[in-house]
Design a protein around this motif. Structure first.
Motif, PDB file in Angstrom:
ATOM      1  N   GLN A   1     -53.056 -13.711  83.543  1.00 46.32           N
ATOM      2  CA  GLN A   1     -53.653 -13.845  84.774  1.00 46.32           C
ATOM      3  C   GLN A   1     -52.685 -14.011  85.976  1.00 46.32           C
ATOM      4  O   GLN A   1     -51.583 -14.738  85.657  1.00 46.32           O
ATOM      5  CB  GLN A   1     -54.666 -15.068  84.592  1.00 46.32           C
ATOM      6  N   VAL A   2     -53.127 -13.976  87.264  1.00 44.99           N
ATOM      7  CA  VAL A   2     -52.268 -14.473  88.387  1.00 44.99           C
ATOM      8  C   VAL A   2     -51.921 -15.851  88.242  1.00 44.99           C
ATOM      9  O   VAL A   2     -52.935 -16.491  88.136  1.00 44.99           O
ATOM     10  CB  VAL A   2     -52.954 -13.976  89.733  1.00 44.99           C
ATOM     11  N   GLY A   3     -50.836 -16.365  88.207  1.00 38.05           N
ATOM     12  CA  GLY A   3     -50.373 -17.578  88.521  1.00 38.05           C
ATOM     13  C   GLY A   3     -49.574 -18.048  89.469  1.00 38.05           C
ATOM     14  O   GLY A   3     -49.792 -17.585  90.825  1.00 38.05           O
ATOM     15  N   ASP A   4     -48.345 -18.500  89.386  1.00 32.32           N
ATOM     16  CA  ASP A   4     -47.589 -18.972  90.391  1.00 32.32           C
ATOM     17  C   ASP A   4     -46.756 -17.562  90.850  1.00 32.32           C
ATOM     18  O   ASP A   4     -45.899 -17.034  90.100  1.00 32.32           O
ATOM     19  CB  ASP A   4     -46.510 -20.039  89.862  1.00 32.32           C
ATOM     20  N   ALA A   5     -47.099 -17.248  92.218  1.00 32.46           N
ATOM     21  CA  ALA A   5     -46.526 -15.958  92.425  1.00 32.46           C
ATOM     22  C   ALA A   5     -44.881 -16.035  92.777  1.00 32.46           C
ATOM     23  O   ALA A   5     -44.278 -14.948  92.866  1.00 32.46           O
ATOM     24  CB  ALA A   5     -47.212 -15.390  93.820  1.00 32.46           C
ATOM     25  N   SER A   6     -44.672 -17.397  92.593  1.00 30.20           N
ATOM     26  CA  SER A   6     -43.055 -17.321  92.992  1.00 30.20           C
ATOM     27  C   SER A   6     -42.227 -17.165  91.600  1.00 30.20           C
ATOM     28  O   SER A   6     -41.067 -17.022  91.606  1.00 30.20           O
ATOM     29  CB  SER A   6     -42.595 -18.597  93.408  1.00 30.20           C
ATOM     30  N   LEU A   7     -42.797 -16.959  90.505  1.00 31.33           N
ATOM     31  CA  LEU A   7     -42.462 -16.874  89.065  1.00 31.33           C
ATOM     32  C   LEU A   7     -42.607 -15.458  88.569  1.00 31.33           C
ATOM     33  O   LEU A   7     -44.089 -14.963  88.764  1.00 31.33           O
ATOM     34  CB  LEU A   7     -42.764 -17.950  88.074  1.00 31.33           C
ATOM     35  N   PRO A   8     -41.847 -14.689  87.879  1.00 28.85           N
ATOM     36  CA  PRO A   8     -42.203 -13.433  87.110  1.00 28.85           C
ATOM     37  C   PRO A   8     -43.104 -13.492  86.241  1.00 28.85           C
ATOM     38  O   PRO A   8     -43.148 -14.682  85.390  1.00 28.85           O
ATOM     39  CB  PRO A   8     -40.902 -12.984  86.310  1.00 28.85           C
ATOM     40  N   ARG A   9     -44.196 -12.845  86.230  1.00 27.59           N
ATOM     41  CA  ARG A   9     -45.263 -12.643  85.127  1.00 27.59           C
ATOM     42  C   ARG A   9     -45.044 -11.715  83.999  1.00 27.59           C
ATOM     43  O   ARG A   9     -44.539 -10.463  84.523  1.00 27.59           O
ATOM     44  CB  ARG A   9     -46.457 -12.206  85.876  1.00 27.59           C
ATOM     45  N   SER A  10     -44.955 -12.142  82.818  1.00 27.80           N
ATOM     46  CA  SER A  10     -44.514 -11.470  81.592  1.00 27.80           C
ATOM     47  C   SER A  10     -45.662 -10.794  81.139  1.00 27.80           C
ATOM     48  O   SER A  10     -46.359 -11.340  80.578  1.00 27.80           O
ATOM     49  CB  SER A  10     -43.815 -12.486  80.701  1.00 27.80           C
ATOM     50  N   SER A  11     -45.651  -9.263  81.367  1.00 28.01           N
ATOM     51  CA  SER A  11     -46.773  -8.421  80.746  1.00 28.01           C
ATOM     52  C   SER A  11     -46.203  -8.134  79.458  1.00 28.01           C
ATOM     53  O   SER A  11     -44.957  -7.910  79.189  1.00 28.01           O
ATOM     54  CB  SER A  11     -47.076  -7.308  81.771  1.00 28.01           C
ATOM     55  N   VAL A  12     -47.051  -7.364  78.580  1.00 26.56           N
ATOM     56  CA  VAL A  12     -46.536  -6.893  77.430  1.00 26.56           C
ATOM     57  C   VAL A  12     -47.141  -5.478  77.166  1.00 26.56           C
ATOM     58  O   VAL A  12     -48.266  -5.252  77.397  1.00 26.56           O
ATOM     59  CB  VAL A  12     -47.010  -7.902  76.184  1.00 26.56           C
ATOM     60  N   LEU A  13     -46.138  -4.524  76.849  1.00 23.19           N
ATOM     61  CA  LEU A  13     -46.421  -3.206  76.565  1.00 23.19           C
ATOM     62  C   LEU A  13     -46.378  -2.737  74.989  1.00 23.19           C
ATOM     63  O   LEU A  13     -45.134  -3.167  74.573  1.00 23.19           O
ATOM     64  CB  LEU A  13     -45.708  -2.062  77.153  1.00 23.19           C
ATOM     65  N   GLU A  14     -47.393  -2.649  74.420  1.00 23.64           N
ATOM     66  CA  GLU A  14     -47.469  -2.396  72.589  1.00 23.64           C
ATOM     67  C   GLU A  14     -47.230  -0.851  72.568  1.00 23.64           C
ATOM     68  O   GLU A  14     -48.070  -0.221  72.844  1.00 23.64           O
ATOM     69  CB  GLU A  14     -48.366  -3.022  72.087  1.00 23.64           C
ATOM     70  N   LEU A  15     -45.984  -0.470  72.010  1.00 22.51           N
ATOM     71  CA  LEU A  15     -45.822   0.862  71.971  1.00 22.51           C
ATOM     72  C   LEU A  15     -45.691   1.110  70.278  1.00 22.51           C
ATOM     73  O   LEU A  15     -45.312   0.255  69.646  1.00 22.51           O
ATOM     74  CB  LEU A  15     -44.464   1.541  72.641  1.00 22.51           C
ATOM     75  N   SER A  16     -46.053   2.533  69.906  1.00 20.84           N
ATOM     76  CA  SER A  16     -45.724   2.690  68.659  1.00 20.84           C
ATOM     77  C   SER A  16     -45.210   4.378  68.490  1.00 20.84           C
ATOM     78  O   SER A  16     -45.580   5.088  69.556  1.00 20.84           O
ATOM     79  CB  SER A  16     -47.121   2.540  67.631  1.00 20.84           C
ATOM     80  N   GLY A  17     -44.549   4.622  67.351  1.00 17.10           N
ATOM     81  CA  GLY A  17     -44.141   5.964  66.979  1.00 17.10           C
ATOM     82  C   GLY A  17     -43.961   6.289  65.466  1.00 17.10           C
ATOM     83  O   GLY A  17     -43.578   5.231  64.870  1.00 17.10           O
ATOM     84  N   SER A  18     -44.290   7.395  65.171  1.00 21.58           N
ATOM     85  CA  SER A  18     -44.007   8.000  63.791  1.00 21.58           C
ATOM     86  C   SER A  18     -42.418   8.076  63.556  1.00 21.58           C
ATOM     87  O   SER A  18     -41.976   8.835  64.408  1.00 21.58           O
ATOM     88  CB  SER A  18     -44.754   8.859  63.490  1.00 21.58           C
ATOM     89  N   LEU A  19     -42.014   7.601  62.610  1.00 23.45           N
ATOM     90  CA  LEU A  19     -40.691   7.869  62.188  1.00 23.45           C
ATOM     91  C   LEU A  19     -40.442   9.115  61.273  1.00 23.45           C
ATOM     92  O   LEU A  19     -41.393   9.229  60.519  1.00 23.45           O
ATOM     93  CB  LEU A  19     -39.684   6.749  61.484  1.00 23.45           C
ATOM     94  N   PRO A  20     -39.360   9.811  61.269  1.00 25.43           N
ATOM     95  CA  PRO A  20     -39.339  10.749  60.169  1.00 25.43           C
ATOM     96  C   PRO A  20     -39.093   9.873  58.540  1.00 25.43           C
ATOM     97  O   PRO A  20     -38.519   8.783  58.580  1.00 25.43           O
ATOM     98  CB  PRO A  20     -37.976  11.364  60.301  1.00 25.43           C
ATOM     99  N   GLY A  21     -39.551  10.525  57.421  1.00 23.18           N
ATOM    100  CA  GLY A  21     -39.657  10.027  56.124  1.00 23.18           C
ATOM    101  C   GLY A  21     -38.231   9.843  55.720  1.00 23.18           C
ATOM    102  O   GLY A  21     -38.405   8.630  54.854  1.00 23.18           O
ATOM    103  N   SER A  22     -37.275  10.370  56.207  1.00 24.76           N
ATOM    104  CA  SER A  22     -35.903  10.092  55.528  1.00 24.76           C
ATOM    105  C   SER A  22     -35.213   9.263  56.409  1.00 24.76           C
ATOM    106  O   SER A  22     -34.004   8.812  56.344  1.00 24.76           O
ATOM    107  CB  SER A  22     -35.330  11.472  55.388  1.00 24.76           C
ATOM    108  N   ALA A  23     -35.738   8.637  57.514  1.00 25.93           N
ATOM    109  CA  ALA A  23     -35.151   8.059  58.291  1.00 25.93           C
ATOM    110  C   ALA A  23     -34.473   6.592  57.647  1.00 25.93           C
ATOM    111  O   ALA A  23     -35.269   5.797  57.132  1.00 25.93           O
ATOM    112  CB  ALA A  23     -36.187   7.598  59.692  1.00 25.93           C
ATOM    113  N   LEU A  24     -33.248   6.272  58.096  1.00 25.61           N
ATOM    114  CA  LEU A  24     -32.666   5.047  57.575  1.00 25.61           C
ATOM    115  C   LEU A  24     -32.076   4.204  58.634  1.00 25.61           C
ATOM    116  O   LEU A  24     -31.938   3.081  58.647  1.00 25.61           O
ATOM    117  CB  LEU A  24     -31.491   5.188  56.665  1.00 25.61           C
TER     118      LEU A  24
END
Length: 369
Positions: free
Chosen positions: A114-137
């Motif tokens: 929610q909008v709070g103190d506009a003088s301070l940065p607001r930390s939003s969160v992006l949740e990302l996902s992706g499939s890895l190759p089965g052999s990935a180490l």
């Protein structure tokens, strides 16, 4: 008189309204489960959506897009989220993740506070996902240019990786099974530029405080007494704050830091020498600045098993930044004009007046705007 020109330019460039919008690094936490990469980005999303180039920038107010940022900063989640989704659609392909083959990232969720103190940065969160190759180490992450800094942290494995990347920089190969934890020396090296960067170029308030110490006297002994006292004080509160042993609201610390700049600059105007109370005052103000440093370091986080090297690296970086400021000031003014009989009247006092005016503006801004 290069320093005077610089200070005057800074004064003219100060915004006349609006709060301070210090740029904070993105925090990127990732883990892998059942072949799926999960990446959480905690970031100042409004700065990204506004199109601000975050590389080598300390405050959104220094951008020509600051008005757009201020507008976005006051939007509710419902208003802002559609704009974030449009931005992510273009920006996400530039976040390059490779695990043998490129990993296609997809946006799963957006969380906007929610909008709070506009003088301070607001930390939003992006949740990302992706499939890895089965052999990935291993995997590598390349953080996009213009995106500022990112703290990349691995989770849910033994000896996880923690690293600091600038825009356009590629991470080393990170083992998906853990064991990529950095050595103490590597942690020290990775946190050293974080501390230096917080002074030069991003720590304008700390730069002006150090210059305030410099302009009292160009003689080495008084300057070393003040810098040593300041260093000792901020090292104490930096360690205590970063370890969570002391916690002070930044809404209180930041105005007091601005006040410390004003006090030191004003004393320069009316005092010709280092009085006995000056080291005591500098020590007290150093404690305040240390709390400010601790807030910055807290945003990055400390590696659980490498706390001491991280603290030392950050603190040494801060000291190197301060010494660089003093060296630049001495090389520009002190060496050439410090012994001139009119140095105090034509250089030190006008520079201190300018510093005091800037600090006064910041104090007003941080308290009332």
């Amino acid at each position: 008189m290069g320093i005077l020109s610089l200070l005057s330019s800074l004064m003219l460039c100060l915004p006349m309204s609006g709060g301070a919008h210090e740029i904070t690094p993105t925090i990127a936490d990732f883990d892998v489960s059942d072949g799926q990469l999960r990446l959480l980005l905690r970031l100042n999303i409004e700065a990204f959506v506004a199109g601000i180039d975050l590389d080598d920038r300390s405050d959104t107010n220094s951008s020509e897009r600051s008005a757009d940022y201020d507008l976005l900063r006051n939007m509710s989640q419902d208003e802002l989220e559609p704009m974030v989704r449009l931005f992510v659609e273009d920006w996400l392909p530039t976040v390059q993740v490779e695990a043998g083959d490129p990993v296609l990232l997809q946006l799963q969720k957006i969380t906007i506070p929610q909008v709070g103190d506009a003088s301070l940065p607001r930390s939003s969160v992006l949740e990302l996902s992706g499939s890895l190759p089965g052999s990935a180490l291993y995997l590598n992450v390349t953080w996009p240019e213009r995106s500022g800094a990112v703290v990349l942290r691995q989770n849910a494995v033994p000896e996880p990786y923690t690293g600091y990347l600038l825009g356009g920089v590629r991470s080393p190969a990170i083992s998906l099974n853990g064991g990529a934890v950095q050595s103490g020396w590597e942690v020290f090296q990775s946190y050293l530029p974080v501390g230096f960067d917080h002074i030069l170029p991003k720590g304008l308030d700390h730069i002006l405080f150090v210059l305030g110490l410099f302009f009292l006297s160009t003689r080495l002994r008084p300057l070393l007494w003040q810098v040593t006292t300041f260093t000792l004080a901020h090292s104490i509160t930096l360690a205590l704050g970063a370890l969570g042993l002391v916690s002070v609201n930044t809404a209180l610390v930041e105005p007091l830091i601005a006040a410390s700049i004003v006090f030191v600059a004003v004393e320069n105007i009316f005092s010709r020498r280092l009085h006995l109370w000056r080291p005591v005052v500098v020590f007290a103000f150093g404690l305040l600045h240390g709390l400010g440093f601790a807030t910055v370091l807290g945003e990055f986080g400390l590696p659980q098993n490498q706390v001491v090297p991280a603290l030392l690296g950050f603190n040494v970086g801060v000291e190197l930044g301060q010494l660089a400021v003093i060296a630049l000031a001495y090389g520009t003014l002190g060496y050439w004009f410090g012994t001139h009989p009119k140095y105090r009247g034509r250089v030190a006092i006008p520079a201190s007046v300018t510093i005091a005016l800037i600090g006064s503006y910041w104090f007003y801004e941080r308290v009332f705007l």
